[in-house]
Each structure stands twice: as structure tokens, then as C-alpha cells.
Design a protein around this motif. Structure first.
Motif, PDB file in Angstrom:
ATOM      1  N   MET A   1       0.818  -1.199   0.000  1.00 22.93           N
ATOM      2  CA  MET A   1       0.000   0.000   0.000  1.00 22.93           C
ATOM      3  C   MET A   1       0.856   1.255   0.000  1.00 22.93           C
ATOM      4  O   MET A   1       0.386   2.292  -0.429  1.00 22.93           O
ATOM      5  CB  MET A   1      -0.922   0.006   1.224  1.00 22.93           C
ATOM      6  CG  MET A   1      -2.247  -0.741   1.050  1.00 22.93           C
ATOM      7  SD  MET A   1      -3.076  -0.517  -0.496  1.00 22.93           S
ATOM      8  CE  MET A   1      -4.377   0.566  -0.087  1.00 22.93           C
ATOM      9  N   ASP A   2       2.096   1.166   0.511  1.00 26.35           N
ATOM     10  CA  ASP A   2       2.954   2.351   0.512  1.00 26.35           C
ATOM     11  C   ASP A   2       3.269   2.799  -0.908  1.00 26.35           C
ATOM     12  O   ASP A   2       3.350   3.994  -1.174  1.00 26.35           O
ATOM     13  CB  ASP A   2       4.254   2.057   1.265  1.00 26.35           C
ATOM     14  CG  ASP A   2       4.007   1.843   2.751  1.00 26.35           C
ATOM     15  OD1 ASP A   2       3.012   2.375   3.264  1.00 26.35           O
ATOM     16  OD2 ASP A   2       4.816   1.138   3.388  1.00 26.35           O
ATOM     17  N   LYS A   3       3.446   1.831  -1.814  1.00 21.64           N
ATOM     18  CA  LYS A   3       3.721   2.153  -3.217  1.00 21.64           C
ATOM     19  C   LYS A   3       2.530   2.886  -3.829  1.00 21.64           C
ATOM     20  O   LYS A   3       2.703   3.864  -4.559  1.00 21.64           O
ATOM     21  CB  LYS A   3       4.014   0.850  -3.973  1.00 21.64           C
ATOM     22  CG  LYS A   3       4.273   1.026  -5.429  1.00 21.64           C
ATOM     23  CD  LYS A   3       5.618   1.606  -5.682  1.00 21.64           C
ATOM     24  CE  LYS A   3       5.890   1.614  -7.166  1.00 21.64           C
ATOM     25  NZ  LYS A   3       6.910   2.549  -7.533  1.00 21.64           N
TER      26      LYS A   3
ATOM     27  N   CYS B   1       2.394   6.464  -2.569  1.00 33.69           N
ATOM     28  CA  CYS B   1       3.403   7.271  -3.263  1.00 33.69           C
ATOM     29  C   CYS B   1       2.912   7.675  -4.648  1.00 33.69           C
ATOM     30  O   CYS B   1       3.074   8.825  -5.063  1.00 33.69           O
ATOM     31  CB  CYS B   1       4.703   6.484  -3.354  1.00 33.69           C
ATOM     32  SG  CYS B   1       6.020   7.329  -4.233  1.00 33.69           S
ATOM     33  N   GLU B   2       2.301   6.733  -5.359  1.00 36.51           N
ATOM     34  CA  GLU B   2       1.778   7.028  -6.700  1.00 36.51           C
ATOM     35  C   GLU B   2       0.607   8.002  -6.636  1.00 36.51           C
ATOM     36  O   GLU B   2       0.448   8.841  -7.522  1.00 36.51           O
ATOM     37  CB  GLU B   2       1.354   5.737  -7.405  1.00 36.51           C
ATOM     38  CG  GLU B   2       2.496   4.782  -7.698  1.00 36.51           C
ATOM     39  CD  GLU B   2       3.507   5.322  -8.690  1.00 36.51           C
ATOM     40  OE1 GLU B   2       3.134   6.076  -9.600  1.00 36.51           O
ATOM     41  OE2 GLU B   2       4.693   5.002  -8.542  1.00 36.51           O
ATOM     42  N   VAL B   3      -0.224   7.920  -5.611  1.00 28.90           N
ATOM     43  CA  VAL B   3      -1.336   8.870  -5.437  1.00 28.90           C
ATOM     44  C   VAL B   3      -0.775  10.267  -5.215  1.00 28.90           C
ATOM     45  O   VAL B   3      -1.278  11.245  -5.778  1.00 28.90           O
ATOM     46  CB  VAL B   3      -2.257   8.440  -4.267  1.00 28.90           C
ATOM     47  CG1 VAL B   3      -3.238   9.538  -3.917  1.00 28.90           C
ATOM     48  CG2 VAL B   3      -3.012   7.176  -4.622  1.00 28.90           C
ATOM     49  N   GLY B   4       0.280  10.376  -4.415  1.00 22.38           N
ATOM     50  CA  GLY B   4       0.921  11.675  -4.197  1.00 22.38           C
ATOM     51  C   GLY B   4       1.475  12.261  -5.482  1.00 22.38           C
ATOM     52  O   GLY B   4       1.357  13.472  -5.729  1.00 22.38           O
ATOM     53  N   LYS B   5       2.093  11.425  -6.308  1.00 21.38           N
ATOM     54  CA  LYS B   5       2.631  11.911  -7.588  1.00 21.38           C
ATOM     55  C   LYS B   5       1.516  12.283  -8.562  1.00 21.38           C
ATOM     56  O   LYS B   5       1.680  13.171  -9.380  1.00 21.38           O
ATOM     57  CB  LYS B   5       3.526  10.849  -8.224  1.00 21.38           C
ATOM     58  CG  LYS B   5       4.868  10.718  -7.564  1.00 21.38           C
ATOM     59  CD  LYS B   5       5.835   9.944  -8.434  1.00 21.38           C
ATOM     60  CE  LYS B   5       5.695   8.471  -8.196  1.00 21.38           C
ATOM     61  NZ  LYS B   5       6.684   7.690  -8.954  1.00 21.38           N
TER      62      LYS B   5
ATOM     63  N   SER C   1       1.114   6.516 -11.395  1.00 19.08           N
ATOM     64  CA  SER C   1       0.563   7.835 -11.079  1.00 19.08           C
ATOM     65  C   SER C   1      -0.262   8.393 -12.231  1.00 19.08           C
ATOM     66  O   SER C   1      -1.243   9.109 -12.004  1.00 19.08           O
ATOM     67  CB  SER C   1       1.695   8.802 -10.717  1.00 19.08           C
ATOM     68  OG  SER C   1       2.595   8.945 -11.789  1.00 19.08           O
ATOM     69  N   HIS C   2       0.097   8.069 -13.475  1.00 14.37           N
ATOM     70  CA  HIS C   2      -0.656   8.575 -14.634  1.00 14.37           C
ATOM     71  C   HIS C   2      -2.044   7.951 -14.693  1.00 14.37           C
ATOM     72  O   HIS C   2      -3.034   8.619 -14.990  1.00 14.37           O
ATOM     73  CB  HIS C   2       0.110   8.279 -15.924  1.00 14.37           C
ATOM     74  CG  HIS C   2       1.549   8.660 -15.842  1.00 14.37           C
ATOM     75  ND1 HIS C   2       2.552   7.713 -15.801  1.00 14.37           N
ATOM     76  CD2 HIS C   2       2.157   9.858 -15.754  1.00 14.37           C
ATOM     77  CE1 HIS C   2       3.716   8.320 -15.710  1.00 14.37           C
ATOM     78  NE2 HIS C   2       3.506   9.628 -15.673  1.00 14.37           N
ATOM     79  N   VAL C   3      -2.126   6.655 -14.394  1.00 13.96           N
ATOM     80  CA  VAL C   3      -3.415   5.955 -14.389  1.00 13.96           C
ATOM     81  C   VAL C   3      -4.278   6.471 -13.253  1.00 13.96           C
ATOM     82  O   VAL C   3      -5.492   6.689 -13.427  1.00 13.96           O
ATOM     83  CB  VAL C   3      -3.196   4.430 -14.282  1.00 13.96           C
ATOM     84  CG1 VAL C   3      -4.510   3.704 -14.075  1.00 13.96           C
ATOM     85  CG2 VAL C   3      -2.496   3.912 -15.525  1.00 13.96           C
TER      86      VAL C   3
ATOM     87  N   TYR D   1      -9.706  11.890 -12.757  1.00 15.58           N
ATOM     88  CA  TYR D   1     -10.324  12.809 -13.727  1.00 15.58           C
ATOM     89  C   TYR D   1     -11.652  12.237 -14.223  1.00 15.58           C
ATOM     90  O   TYR D   1     -12.621  12.968 -14.410  1.00 15.58           O
ATOM     91  CB  TYR D   1      -9.363  13.029 -14.898  1.00 15.58           C
ATOM     92  CG  TYR D   1      -9.851  14.041 -15.902  1.00 15.58           C
ATOM     93  CD1 TYR D   1      -9.689  15.403 -15.679  1.00 15.58           C
ATOM     94  CD2 TYR D   1     -10.462  13.637 -17.086  1.00 15.58           C
ATOM     95  CE1 TYR D   1     -10.117  16.330 -16.607  1.00 15.58           C
ATOM     96  CE2 TYR D   1     -10.896  14.547 -18.015  1.00 15.58           C
ATOM     97  CZ  TYR D   1     -10.728  15.898 -17.774  1.00 15.58           C
ATOM     98  OH  TYR D   1     -11.173  16.813 -18.685  1.00 15.58           O
ATOM     99  N   ALA D   2     -11.703  10.922 -14.432  1.00 16.77           N
ATOM    100  CA  ALA D   2     -12.922  10.269 -14.913  1.00 16.77           C
ATOM    101  C   ALA D   2     -13.848   9.859 -13.765  1.00 16.77           C
ATOM    102  O   ALA D   2     -14.886   9.250 -14.012  1.00 16.77           O
ATOM    103  CB  ALA D   2     -12.569   9.043 -15.742  1.00 16.77           C
ATOM    104  N   ARG D   3     -13.465  10.189 -12.523  1.00 16.86           N
ATOM    105  CA  ARG D   3     -14.243   9.846 -11.325  1.00 16.86           C
ATOM    106  C   ARG D   3     -14.478   8.338 -11.212  1.00 16.86           C
ATOM    107  O   ARG D   3     -15.586   7.871 -11.002  1.00 16.86           O
ATOM    108  CB  ARG D   3     -15.555  10.616 -11.300  1.00 16.86           C
ATOM    109  CG  ARG D   3     -15.342  12.100 -11.096  1.00 16.86           C
ATOM    110  CD  ARG D   3     -16.635  12.824 -10.835  1.00 16.86           C
ATOM    111  NE  ARG D   3     -16.419  14.182 -10.413  1.00 16.86           N
ATOM    112  CZ  ARG D   3     -16.158  15.199 -11.219  1.00 16.86           C
ATOM    113  NH1 ARG D   3     -16.041  14.989 -12.510  1.00 16.86           N
ATOM    114  NH2 ARG D   3     -15.996  16.399 -10.750  1.00 16.86           N
ATOM    115  N   GLN D   4     -13.380   7.596 -11.363  1.00 16.33           N
ATOM    116  CA  GLN D   4     -13.428   6.145 -11.211  1.00 16.33           C
ATOM    117  C   GLN D   4     -12.484   5.739 -10.086  1.00 16.33           C
ATOM    118  O   GLN D   4     -11.519   6.433  -9.788  1.00 16.33           O
ATOM    119  CB  GLN D   4     -13.005   5.439 -12.500  1.00 16.33           C
ATOM    120  CG  GLN D   4     -14.007   5.554 -13.599  1.00 16.33           C
ATOM    121  CD  GLN D   4     -13.650   4.621 -14.742  1.00 16.33           C
ATOM    122  OE1 GLN D   4     -12.621   3.978 -14.733  1.00 16.33           O
ATOM    123  NE2 GLN D   4     -14.525   4.564 -15.727  1.00 16.33           N
ATOM    124  N   ASN D   5     -12.746   4.598  -9.493  1.00 20.57           N
ATOM    125  CA  ASN D   5     -11.914   4.075  -8.423  1.00 20.57           C
ATOM    126  C   ASN D   5     -10.717   3.350  -9.031  1.00 20.57           C
ATOM    127  O   ASN D   5     -10.879   2.376  -9.768  1.00 20.57           O
ATOM    128  CB  ASN D   5     -12.728   3.124  -7.537  1.00 20.57           C
ATOM    129  CG  ASN D   5     -11.964   2.675  -6.315  1.00 20.57           C
ATOM    130  OD1 ASN D   5     -10.860   3.125  -6.062  1.00 20.57           O
ATOM    131  ND2 ASN D   5     -12.570   1.781  -5.568  1.00 20.57           N
TER     132      ASN D   5
END
Length: 165
Positions: free
Chosen positions: A1-3, A6-10, A65-67, A73-77
């Protein structure tokens, strides 16, 4: 989950431009390069095909992070895009099966295949100083020079050819 964190932050510093909302295809622009080797760039993300130009999403099957930026942006989980391999239920299913212990070596059937031997010439010589792989040039050749040596308290001048000591 830490990874993932980190990607959510980026993903918060990415700018998303919509290409085709029906096919879930987006263009993600990096605004800041967060301590990575590659330069700032533009990445195409396709959520239906589970694909991103950076290649991380396809390689480890966890949203990059791009995904994550495209999903927000598309309001998806974005959590639904994590591969089933990483889910706890599947990890527990692996250990449901019984593992049979390895029997004593005396009970093993005899091996009838080819016998492989190592090449002793490929082994490194661990003794002594390693050989230099530097390519010598004319700059490395030393000219004759004089060295002063103290011999039993007397100064003696000796000429050493080619600078060898």
C-alpha cells in the motif's frame, strides 16, 4: 500500500486532458518530475485496455501515477485496476493446497540425463591483485629518471630504466 500512496501523491501534480471519454483514453502531462531519472513527459493512458505509455502499469499490474490521475479525472476508483494477484484472498488460496515434504535424497530416482560440468577456465583467480583492463598509451611510458637512495647512511644516486622500482 505504501507504493500506491506514493503514486497517489505523484498523481496530484499531473494534468489530465481528455481524449475520448467513451473509450477511456486520456493524455496525462507531468508538470514536475518527482526525483525520477526520466524527463517530464506526456503519457497516453487507456483505462479499458489497462495500458499506460510509461510501462509501469503493464509491468507490475498496479496503477501508476498517470493511471491514478486519469481515474480521478474520470471519477473512477483506481483500486479496481489492481491485479487479482495482489489481493489477499488469492494469496490465501495459494496456501490452501497441501505441500508435500521433500523426501530423503536416498529415495529419489536416479538421474539419467546429461551431466553438466563447469568450465574451469571461466573461474576467476581470486589470489593476488586483479589484472588491469586499462588500455595503455604513449602517455603511460615513463622516461629514465634519477632517484636518490639512502644506503647505510650515504646518499647514492641510482638510475632506474623505464621508471621501474
Amino acid at each position: 500500500m505504501d507504493k500506491i500512496k506514493c503514486e497517489v501523491g505523484k498523481s496530484n501534480i499531473h494534468q489530465v486532458m481528455q481524449f475520448n471519454r467513451n473509450h477511456y483514453s486520456f493524455m496525462v502531462h507531468e508538470t514536475v518530475n518527482p526525483r525520477e531519472v526520466r524527463p517530464i513527459g506526456h503519457f497516453e493512458v487507456n483505462l479499458q485496455r489497462k495500458w499506460c505509455d510509461c510501462g509501469k502499469f503493464q509491468a507490475i499490474h498496479v496503477p501508476c501515477s498517470h493511471v491514478i490521475a486519469a481515474c480521478s479525472y474520470a471519477r473512477q476508483n483506481y483500486l479496481v485496476l489492481i491485479s487479482d494477484v495482489y489481493k489477499v484472498v488469492n494469496v490465501f488460496n495459494i496456501y490452501k493446497e497441501e505441500f508435500s515434504p521433500i523426501p530423503n535424497e536416498g529415495y529419489w530416482p536416479t538421474y539419467e540425463g546429461e551431466t553438466l560440468y563447469h568450465n574451469p577456465q571461466m573461474r576467476r583467480n581470486k589470489k593476488g591483485r586483479p589484472n588491469s583492463t586499462r588500455i595503455r598509451t604513449e602517455m603511460d611510458v615513463k622516461e629514465k629518471w634519477d632517484v636518490a637512495i639512502w644506503n647505510l647512511g650515504f646518499l647514492k644516486e641510482v638510475t632506474i630504466p623505464n621508471g621501474d622500482l
